[in-house]
Design a protein around this motif. Structure first.
Motif, PDB file in Angstrom:
ATOM      1  N   LEU A  11     -90.111  32.837  91.237  1.00  0.00           N
ATOM      2  CA  LEU A  11     -90.704  31.805  90.385  1.00  0.00           C
ATOM      3  C   LEU A  11     -90.237  30.438  90.878  1.00  0.00           C
ATOM      4  N   GLN A  13     -91.249  25.972  90.673  1.00  0.00           N
ATOM      5  CA  GLN A  13     -92.064  24.923  90.070  1.00  0.00           C
ATOM      6  C   GLN A  13     -93.035  24.340  91.102  1.00  0.00           C
ATOM      7  N   ALA A  14     -94.128  23.800  90.615  1.00  0.00           N
ATOM      8  CA  ALA A  14     -95.093  23.147  91.497  1.00  0.00           C
ATOM      9  C   ALA A  14     -94.393  22.067  92.323  1.00  0.00           C
ATOM     10  N   PRO A  88     -99.825  25.715  91.553  1.00  0.00           N
ATOM     11  CA  PRO A  88    -100.057  26.869  90.667  1.00  0.00           C
ATOM     12  C   PRO A  88    -101.105  27.838  91.228  1.00  0.00           C
ATOM     13  N   THR A  91    -100.162  31.034  93.186  1.00  0.00           N
ATOM     14  CA  THR A  91     -99.614  32.204  92.498  1.00  0.00           C
ATOM     15  C   THR A  91    -100.399  33.457  92.872  1.00  0.00           C
ATOM     16  N   THR A 120     -94.844  33.182  91.964  1.00  0.00           N
ATOM     17  CA  THR A 120     -95.378  32.540  90.781  1.00  0.00           C
ATOM     18  C   THR A 120     -94.993  31.061  90.811  1.00  0.00           C
ATOM     19  N   VAL A 121     -95.991  30.199  90.724  1.00  0.00           N
ATOM     20  CA  VAL A 121     -95.766  28.762  90.756  1.00  0.00           C
ATOM     21  C   VAL A 121     -96.134  28.191  89.387  1.00  0.00           C
ATOM     22  N   SER A 122     -95.159  27.624  88.726  1.00  0.00           N
ATOM     23  CA  SER A 122     -95.387  27.061  87.398  1.00  0.00           C
ATOM     24  C   SER A 122     -95.757  25.585  87.501  1.00  0.00           C
ATOM     25  N   SER A 123     -96.586  25.144  86.554  1.00  0.00           N
ATOM     26  CA  SER A 123     -97.033  23.737  86.560  1.00  0.00           C
ATOM     27  C   SER A 123     -96.095  22.856  85.762  1.00  0.00           C
TER      28      SER A 123
END
Length: 123
Positions: A11, A13-14, A88, A91, A120-123
């Motif tokens: 995981l 972050q963007a 994101p 992902t 997984t790339v979170s926004s």
């Protein structure tokens, strides 16, 4: 024959970075053209990057060009994918694959596949 095992997903972050690795078994790794593919939920598996036997030539779709870098270390039987400026939409489950066709973006040209690693790339 070659067996492939991916690692390095996670995981992030963007805007962040990850480096995926693909460890290959067998003594013939250097004879295979290699590629990375990804598959997001509900979508088809898509081409991400490819590299020739020596590592001199690489291929990318426009969606990742300039952000992702594929490389290989034949002495270590390992393929890499450096992913920078992640978004994101990156992902997906990422797969490495081995085949005989240099620089191919077609799934059918790759005979051997790993089990995949989740990114997984979170926004």
């Amino acid at each position: 024959q070659v067996q492939l095992v991916e690692s390095g997903g996670g995981l992030v972050q963007a805007g962040g970075s990850l480096r995926l690795s693909c460890a290959a078994s067998g003594r013939t790794f250097s004879s295979y053209a290699m590629g990375w593919f990804r598959q997001a939920p509900g979508k088809e598996r898509e081409f991400v990057a490819a590299i020739d036997w020596s590592g001199d030539d690489t291929y990318y779709p426009d969606s990742v060009k300039g952000r992702f870098t594929i490389s290989r270390d034949n002495a270590k039987n390992t393929l890499y994918l450096q992913m920078n400026s992640l978004k994101p939409e990156d992902t997906a489950v990422y797969y490495c694959a081995a085949g005989a066709i240099l620089g191919s973006s077609y799934i059918s040209d790759y005979a051997y596949w790993g089990q995949g690693t989740q990114v997984t790339v979170s926004s």
